[in-house]
Write a protein that holds these residues in place. Structure first.
Motif, PDB file in Angstrom:
ATOM      1  N   THR A  47       0.810  -1.217   0.000  1.00  0.00           N
ATOM      2  CA  THR A  47       0.000   0.000   0.000  1.00  0.00           C
ATOM      3  C   THR A  47       0.847   1.272   0.000  1.00  0.00           C
ATOM      4  OG1 THR A  47      -0.161   0.007   2.428  1.00  0.00           O
ATOM      5  CG2 THR A  47      -1.896  -1.158   1.195  1.00  0.00           C
ATOM      6  N   ALA A  50      -5.378   7.019  -0.649  1.00  0.00           N
ATOM      7  CA  ALA A  50      -5.270   6.972   0.807  1.00  0.00           C
ATOM      8  C   ALA A  50      -4.656   8.289   1.271  1.00  0.00           C
ATOM      9  CB  ALA A  50      -4.402   5.800   1.255  1.00  0.00           C
ATOM     10  N   GLY A  59      -4.587   2.353  -1.389  1.00  0.00           N
ATOM     11  CA  GLY A  59      -5.232   1.127  -0.946  1.00  0.00           C
ATOM     12  C   GLY A  59      -5.595   0.331  -2.185  1.00  0.00           C
ATOM     13  N   TYR A  75     -12.091  -4.426   0.100  1.00  0.00           N
ATOM     14  CA  TYR A  75     -11.400  -3.133   0.110  1.00  0.00           C
ATOM     15  C   TYR A  75     -10.312  -3.164   1.174  1.00  0.00           C
ATOM     16  CZ  TYR A  75     -10.675   1.881   1.123  1.00  0.00           C
ATOM     17  OH  TYR A  75     -10.129   3.124   1.345  1.00  0.00           O
ATOM     18  N   SER A  82      -7.801  -0.595   2.748  1.00  0.00           N
ATOM     19  CA  SER A  82      -7.630   0.863   2.723  1.00  0.00           C
ATOM     20  C   SER A  82      -6.182   1.295   2.788  1.00  0.00           C
ATOM     21  CB  SER A  82      -8.397   1.506   3.879  1.00  0.00           C
ATOM     22  OG  SER A  82      -7.732   1.291   5.108  1.00  0.00           O
ATOM     23  N   THR A 130      -4.492   5.181   6.455  1.00  0.00           N
ATOM     24  CA  THR A 130      -5.204   6.358   5.977  1.00  0.00           C
ATOM     25  C   THR A 130      -6.019   7.000   7.080  1.00  0.00           C
ATOM     26  OG1 THR A 130      -6.693   7.201   4.243  1.00  0.00           O
ATOM     27  CG2 THR A 130      -7.261   5.078   5.230  1.00  0.00           C
ATOM     28  N   MET A 190     -13.983   7.887   0.132  1.00  0.00           N
ATOM     29  CA  MET A 190     -14.434   6.518   0.394  1.00  0.00           C
ATOM     30  C   MET A 190     -15.870   6.293  -0.067  1.00  0.00           C
ATOM     31  SD  MET A 190     -12.757   5.885   4.151  1.00  0.00           S
ATOM     32  CE  MET A 190     -11.009   5.521   4.354  1.00  0.00           C
ATOM     33  N   ILE A 217     -16.217   4.193  -3.323  1.00  0.00           N
ATOM     34  CA  ILE A 217     -15.915   2.761  -3.382  1.00  0.00           C
ATOM     35  C   ILE A 217     -17.154   1.901  -3.624  1.00  0.00           C
ATOM     36  CG2 ILE A 217     -14.946   0.793  -2.129  1.00  0.00           C
ATOM     37  CD1 ILE A 217     -12.834   2.817  -3.029  1.00  0.00           C
ATOM     38  N   SER A 273     -14.204  -5.047   4.442  1.00  0.00           N
ATOM     39  CA  SER A 273     -13.261  -3.928   4.358  1.00  0.00           C
ATOM     40  C   SER A 273     -12.181  -4.131   5.414  1.00  0.00           C
ATOM     41  CB  SER A 273     -13.960  -2.596   4.601  1.00  0.00           C
ATOM     42  OG  SER A 273     -14.887  -2.314   3.583  1.00  0.00           O
ATOM     43  N   LEU A 297      -9.569  -2.158   7.522  1.00  0.00           N
ATOM     44  CA  LEU A 297      -9.356  -0.763   7.902  1.00  0.00           C
ATOM     45  C   LEU A 297      -8.445  -0.655   9.121  1.00  0.00           C
ATOM     46  CD1 LEU A 297     -13.052   0.578   7.749  1.00  0.00           C
ATOM     47  CD2 LEU A 297     -11.374   0.521   5.897  1.00  0.00           C
ATOM     48  N   ALA A 308     -15.850   5.693   8.319  1.00  0.00           N
ATOM     49  CA  ALA A 308     -15.387   5.166   7.034  1.00  0.00           C
ATOM     50  C   ALA A 308     -16.262   4.000   6.582  1.00  0.00           C
ATOM     51  CB  ALA A 308     -13.931   4.720   7.144  1.00  0.00           C
ATOM     52  N   LEU A 349     -18.375   3.560   3.149  1.00  0.00           N
ATOM     53  CA  LEU A 349     -18.142   2.394   2.286  1.00  0.00           C
ATOM     54  C   LEU A 349     -19.366   1.505   2.131  1.00  0.00           C
ATOM     55  CD1 LEU A 349     -14.692   1.475   3.849  1.00  0.00           C
ATOM     56  CD2 LEU A 349     -15.005   2.328   1.510  1.00  0.00           C
TER      57      LEU A 349
END
Length: 228
Positions: free
Chosen positions: A50, A110, A127, A138, A140, A143, A149, A152, A161, A163, A179, A183
């Protein structure tokens, strides 16, 4: 799709017969006090990075020497950095989906920074949005919460996701909940917490806060796996 969490932000995705290692951080990781982590990894086809910070790239060279056909996928600058070391790479950037044997991959924005330990610029952090016939995922990367977001879920519904929730350098628990709302993601694997003193969280309280908002926060022990 099988997802194994090792620690920090390091995960392995197994999609059909392909193994994707995300942000490998073992040898400098205080959670791994010796090299027994080597036994945990039996196959790597791709390594997804990333950004260039040490706690996300420090074991790339080790694993690409052990698994010589593994391909590093990251932004142009990171890919170019490892290409100069003789490592197989596939450079991408913010743009379209790209087809791979495991599915379609898109590098997405990100809000963070990206530099190698030797001071080499690591390009823009990012990401990954991964679409497969087993569902959409996903990742990320490190971030802050971002309004971007919201874009997405326009590409397709997410099954999971991944995160960061440790705060200070990334989102904390409350920002990760926001977030997840952006999402439209109901199931979240939390990463980037409790590795170091300054990103400690209360795991039970974190899961409770997500549950109160109608979300499921999954916090896995080292080496544990979920199927999505």
């Amino acid at each position: 799709m099988k997802v194994t969490f090792f620690s920090h932000s390091t995960c392995m995705l197994e999609i059909h017969d392909k193994c994707l290692l995300i942000d490998p951080f073992f040898s400098g990781n205080p959670i791994f006090k010796n090299r027994n982590f080597v036994k945990l990894i039996q196959k790597i086809d791709y390594i997804l990075l990333t950004h260039a910070h040490y706690d996300h790239v420090c074991d790339v060279e080790f694993f690409t020497h052990k698994f010589i056909n593994a391909v590093v996928i990251s932004n142009y600058e990171i890919s170019n950095y490892f290409d100069k070391k003789g490592i197989k790479t596939y450079g991408i950037n913010y743009g379209s989906f790209i087809s791979f044997p495991f599915g379609k991959l898109k590098y997405v924005w990100a809000a963070h920074s990206s530099v190698f330990n030797d001071g080499t610029y690591g390009g823009n952090p990012g990401g990954f949005l991964l679409h497969t016939d087993e569902g959409n995922l996903y990742i990320s990367g490190d971030t802050s919460v971002m309004y971007e977001m919201n874009l997405i879920p326009h590409f397709g519904k997410l099954k999971l996701s991944i995160l960061p929730i440790g705060g200070r350098y990334t989102m904390d628990v409350e920002e990760a909940i926001l977030a997840a709302n952006f999402l439209k993601s109901e199931k979240i694997l939390g990463v980037h917490y409790n590795t170091f003193e300054d990103i400690q969280i209360d795991k039970e309280q974190a899961k409770k806060r997500f549950f109160e908002k109608g979300k499921e926060l999954i916090l896995l022990d080292k080496g544990k796996t979920i199927y999505v």
